[in-house]
Design a protein around this motif. Sequence first.
Motif, PDB file in Angstrom:
ATOM      1  N   LEU A 287       0.160  29.358  22.964  1.00 20.23           N
ATOM      2  CA  LEU A 287      -0.599  29.951  24.080  1.00 20.23           C
ATOM      3  C   LEU A 287      -1.382  31.177  23.621  1.00 20.23           C
ATOM      4  N   HIS A 288      -0.772  31.929  22.701  1.00 19.09           N
ATOM      5  CA  HIS A 288      -1.457  33.128  22.213  1.00 19.09           C
ATOM      6  C   HIS A 288      -2.727  32.756  21.450  1.00 19.09           C
ATOM      7  N   VAL A 289      -2.604  31.756  20.549  1.00 19.83           N
ATOM      8  CA  VAL A 289      -3.786  31.339  19.782  1.00 19.83           C
ATOM      9  C   VAL A 289      -4.845  30.778  20.733  1.00 19.83           C
ATOM     10  N   ALA A 293      -8.849  31.892  21.356  1.00 18.55           N
ATOM     11  CA  ALA A 293     -10.023  31.012  21.384  1.00 18.55           C
ATOM     12  C   ALA A 293     -10.780  31.182  22.702  1.00 18.55           C
ATOM     13  N   HIS A 294     -10.014  31.234  23.773  1.00 21.69           N
ATOM     14  CA  HIS A 294     -10.615  31.375  25.110  1.00 21.69           C
ATOM     15  C   HIS A 294     -11.392  32.697  25.210  1.00 21.69           C
ATOM     16  N   ASN A 295     -10.759  33.769  24.734  1.00 18.43           N
ATOM     17  CA  ASN A 295     -11.419  35.084  24.814  1.00 18.43           C
ATOM     18  C   ASN A 295     -12.660  35.129  23.918  1.00 18.43           C
ATOM     19  N   ALA A 296     -12.550  34.502  22.732  1.00 24.43           N
ATOM     20  CA  ALA A 296     -13.705  34.503  21.822  1.00 24.43           C
ATOM     21  C   ALA A 296     -14.882  33.790  22.477  1.00 24.43           C
ATOM     22  N   ARG A 297     -14.557  32.672  23.158  1.00 24.56           N
ATOM     23  CA  ARG A 297     -15.627  31.913  23.815  1.00 24.56           C
ATOM     24  C   ARG A 297     -16.283  32.715  24.936  1.00 24.56           C
ATOM     25  N   GLU A 420       1.805  25.097  31.039  1.00 20.84           N
ATOM     26  CA  GLU A 420       1.550  25.967  29.869  1.00 20.84           C
ATOM     27  C   GLU A 420       0.843  25.171  28.768  1.00 20.84           C
ATOM     28  N   LEU A 421       1.363  23.976  28.482  1.00 19.48           N
ATOM     29  CA  LEU A 421       0.789  23.218  27.364  1.00 19.48           C
ATOM     30  C   LEU A 421      -0.576  22.634  27.712  1.00 19.48           C
ATOM     31  N   SER A 422      -0.775  22.285  28.968  1.00 13.05           N
ATOM     32  CA  SER A 422      -2.106  21.806  29.397  1.00 13.05           C
ATOM     33  C   SER A 422      -3.135  22.889  29.121  1.00 13.05           C
ATOM     34  N   GLN A 423      -2.821  24.100  29.552  1.00 15.06           N
ATOM     35  CA  GLN A 423      -3.799  25.182  29.380  1.00 15.06           C
ATOM     36  C   GLN A 423      -4.022  25.499  27.900  1.00 15.06           C
ATOM     37  N   ALA A 424      -2.933  25.498  27.127  1.00 13.82           N
ATOM     38  CA  ALA A 424      -3.072  25.800  25.694  1.00 13.82           C
ATOM     39  C   ALA A 424      -4.011  24.783  25.036  1.00 13.82           C
ATOM     40  N   PHE A 425      -3.795  23.487  25.286  1.00 10.57           N
ATOM     41  CA  PHE A 425      -4.616  22.461  24.627  1.00 10.57           C
ATOM     42  C   PHE A 425      -6.056  22.460  25.146  1.00 10.57           C
ATOM     43  N   GLN A 426      -6.214  22.712  26.439  1.00  5.73           N
ATOM     44  CA  GLN A 426      -7.575  22.779  26.984  1.00  5.73           C
ATOM     45  C   GLN A 426      -8.340  23.918  26.317  1.00  5.73           C
ATOM     46  N   ARG A 427      -7.674  25.057  26.156  1.00  6.72           N
ATOM     47  CA  ARG A 427      -8.341  26.209  25.555  1.00  6.72           C
ATOM     48  C   ARG A 427      -8.609  25.992  24.071  1.00  6.72           C
ATOM     49  N   LEU A 428      -7.765  25.150  23.446  1.00  4.85           N
ATOM     50  CA  LEU A 428      -7.990  24.876  22.019  1.00  4.85           C
ATOM     51  C   LEU A 428      -9.084  23.834  21.819  1.00  4.85           C
ATOM     52  N   GLY A 429      -9.475  23.157  22.874  1.00  2.85           N
ATOM     53  CA  GLY A 429     -10.610  22.245  22.752  1.00  2.85           C
ATOM     54  C   GLY A 429     -10.366  20.816  23.187  1.00  2.85           C
ATOM     55  N   SER A 430      -9.133  20.472  23.574  1.00  4.01           N
ATOM     56  CA  SER A 430      -8.896  19.112  24.094  1.00  4.01           C
ATOM     57  C   SER A 430      -9.461  19.021  25.510  1.00  4.01           C
ATOM     58  N   GLN A 431      -9.771  17.795  25.931  1.00  2.00           N
ATOM     59  CA  GLN A 431     -10.040  17.595  27.352  1.00  2.00           C
ATOM     60  C   GLN A 431      -8.711  17.139  27.959  1.00  2.00           C
ATOM     61  N   VAL A 432      -8.104  18.015  28.751  1.00  2.00           N
ATOM     62  CA  VAL A 432      -6.765  17.722  29.271  1.00  2.00           C
ATOM     63  C   VAL A 432      -6.858  17.155  30.688  1.00  2.00           C
ATOM     64  N   THR A 433      -6.096  16.072  30.891  1.00  2.04           N
ATOM     65  CA  THR A 433      -5.902  15.554  32.247  1.00  2.04           C
ATOM     66  C   THR A 433      -4.421  15.729  32.551  1.00  2.04           C
ATOM     67  N   GLN A 434      -4.127  16.446  33.623  1.00  2.00           N
ATOM     68  CA  GLN A 434      -2.714  16.675  33.970  1.00  2.00           C
ATOM     69  C   GLN A 434      -2.376  15.852  35.208  1.00  2.00           C
ATOM     70  N   VAL A 435      -1.332  15.053  35.087  1.00  2.73           N
ATOM     71  CA  VAL A 435      -0.973  14.127  36.170  1.00  2.73           C
ATOM     72  C   VAL A 435       0.345  14.553  36.812  1.00  2.73           C
ATOM     73  N   GLU A 436       0.321  14.682  38.126  1.00  2.00           N
ATOM     74  CA  GLU A 436       1.528  15.108  38.852  1.00  2.00           C
ATOM     75  C   GLU A 436       1.660  14.235  40.104  1.00  2.00           C
TER      76      GLU A 436
END
Length: 726
Positions: A287-289, A293-297, A420-436
Amino acid sequence: MSLKKLLLLLIIVALFISAFAFDLTQYLSLDVLKEKQQQLNQLFVDYPFQVFAIYFVVYVASTALSLPGATILTLGAGAIFGLGWGLLLASFAASLGAFLAFLSARFILHDWVQEKFGERLTAINRGMERDGAFYLLSLRLVPLFPFFVINLVMGLTKIKAWTFYWVSQVGMLLGTAVYVNAGTQLAQISSLGDVISADLIGAFVLLGIFPLIAKAVLAFVKRRKAFKGYKKPKSFDNNLVVIGAGSAGLVSAYIAATVKAKVTLVEKHKMGGDCLNTGCVPSKALLHVAELAHNARNASSAGVHVGEVSVDFKQVMQQVKSVIKEIEPHDSVERYTNLGVNVEQGDARIVSPWEVEVTSNGETKRITTRSIIIATGAKPLVPNFEGLDKVDYLTSDTLWELDELPKRLLVLGGGPIGCELSQAFQRLGSQVTQVEMAERLMGPEDADTVELLTQRLTAEGIDIKLNHKALRFEQHNGESVLVAEQTVDNESVDNQNVDQSKDVEIPFDKVLIALGRQPNITGFGLEELGVQTNKTVSTNELLQTNFPNIYACGDVAGPYQLTHVASHQAWYASVNALFDPFKTFRADYSVIPWVTYTSPQVANVGLTEQQAKKADKPYEVTEYDIGELDRAIADDSAYGRVKVLTKPGKDELLGVNIVGPQAGELLAEYVLAMKHGIGLNKILGTIHSYPTLAEANKYVAGEWKRANAPQKLLTWVETFHRWRRG
Ligand SMILES: Cc1cc2nc3c(=O)[nH]c(=O)nc-3n(C[C@H](O)[C@H](O)[C@H](O)COP(=O)(O)OP(=O)(O)OC[C@H]3O[C@@H](n4cnc5c(N)ncnc54)[C@H](O)[C@@H]3O)c2cc1C
């Protein structure tokens, strides 16, 4: 106090005072009874039913009003009606009167007492719910305890009304019989002291403590029964064997070594367990990394131009691993060995209540121990979806070996780990779909809390699919697809609101299953031994299993799956395992904080609003908008709010929920406050550095103070100022 309660209280007080004002109690004396016995006996001969009924009503009324004289009435029952009928009358009248007194006390004062002293009464309430019948029986058997006090005090506790009635009826029978019998020979009694001799009182006291002794013996027999068929070693290699070196196991072993016990800690995989290797640490590092990335963008909006931001995923995962490496020594074999713990690396199996086998590299050794702590943790729950075997799915256990960023990541599950992991991967560049499958993320949180978080996750590009129930996985032309059932609420069909559903297909490159965690309770001897489980290992408040020397703590014991709760429980489990029966402690879950480390973070302690509603607990809500906070504005993170639940009109915290930057850190002030009974006045009176995020805590206290300002006093003060202005 409600009008009904006040009215009943006034009626009781009026009747009580009238009884004395009209000197009715003069008739409840031994001399009067003896003097009137002849008359009463004659009346009974002439009007048997009427006298019986009137006597019953008088007895019930005087007991219900807690008037002194129950002893005389009981003697009178024997003197007038004889042993059989007298006992029947006195026994039922006394129990009914006691029950009415109990119900009145409960109706008028129970809620007030419970609300005022609720927290302090928790242990008593729990004890009464569990053992109330035994305590009451003891009190009832000993005629030394004032009868009316027992009725009133019991009404204020949480003992069940029916339990109170039947235990009173049974418990008072013997004492009543003694007095009724004495009443049949009234002429020989010159004072009440003649009825019960010192020897008889001694016998009653013995009888009174009998239920408690019986209870202790029963518990002892139950414990012994668990050990039946096992031979207890004459001596032990260890005081304690701890199975599992995660958060719970490490702390258990640490405490045992600190108090100089001989302790063996067995770990079959990696020291540090889930938290260090696959849970808290790697997820927070990731999440920190991702935040970097998010802040740099987003830095260019503040004038800092860093060019195109690219993420080297292999290096990211390397960074995560190096964080684990750096923390590893805290949980290492070397550290624990130096602390005095005997660390065994191998697979542990409980083979008897006092023996654990450890298998390592094909070799098995057996170690004996006085006590055992089960701290085997939990693993990701992976339901048996059709087609899942054809998908190379990820869980929080395997995710950390990924070396390529998935282009399209499907995250199944809307709980804290999923978010937490959805947001981490989205910020790292994945296109995340979260299903609930539920209608919102993070079910146990308040709806407004979830709304604040969902807005942010959606704004960052995560495709959140709520009301989607995963059904099966399919392969379409080499592409993996999740088929989910989408529920659409409240479609109007023929003027009727019905839930509609349809199957939808969601393609993905990788899927992460984050559907909860299941405790590790199989495969190491619990079933064979007969240790009781019910999804988790079943424990009592001492964290003791049905085997008195086997304890459990951490994720395997539940009910919370958090590292700090695992460590907290470990203290209780290890101290109890080492010092029972000399000293034991009941696990205390009264102030448990929990945080989800998304951005914004979501932090809680105590009750959420929906929990308060469900528990029918009255509360007042005070909120402060973090969007107004200077420091948050300066940091470009002015988002979220602090929500505080307090007792209506009282400076007493019931729960706090914070959504916002560093919410987990801000929460610490409230955790301390709740743990030590500090209220918002004290927080408001504490200097908070400017400009900090922590000022939000002071401002919400200020909002609460304004809302609870003493209006009458302020009107007086206003008059005072007007007067001073002349
Ligand atoms: C992705 C993720 C993120 C998380 N984030 C947080 C967070 O931010 N904050 C938080 O508080 N919690 C968090 N948690 C939860 C936290 O990790 C757990 O609550 C905590 O690790 C539980 O500790 P434990 O000691 O009960 O179990 P574990 O850490 O699972 O340890 C159990 C150990 O027992 C060993 N074991 C099992 N069976 C045997 C056997 N037969 N013989 C020998 N050894 C055995 C296992 O190998 C394991 O090492 C997170 C969890 C995950 C998955």
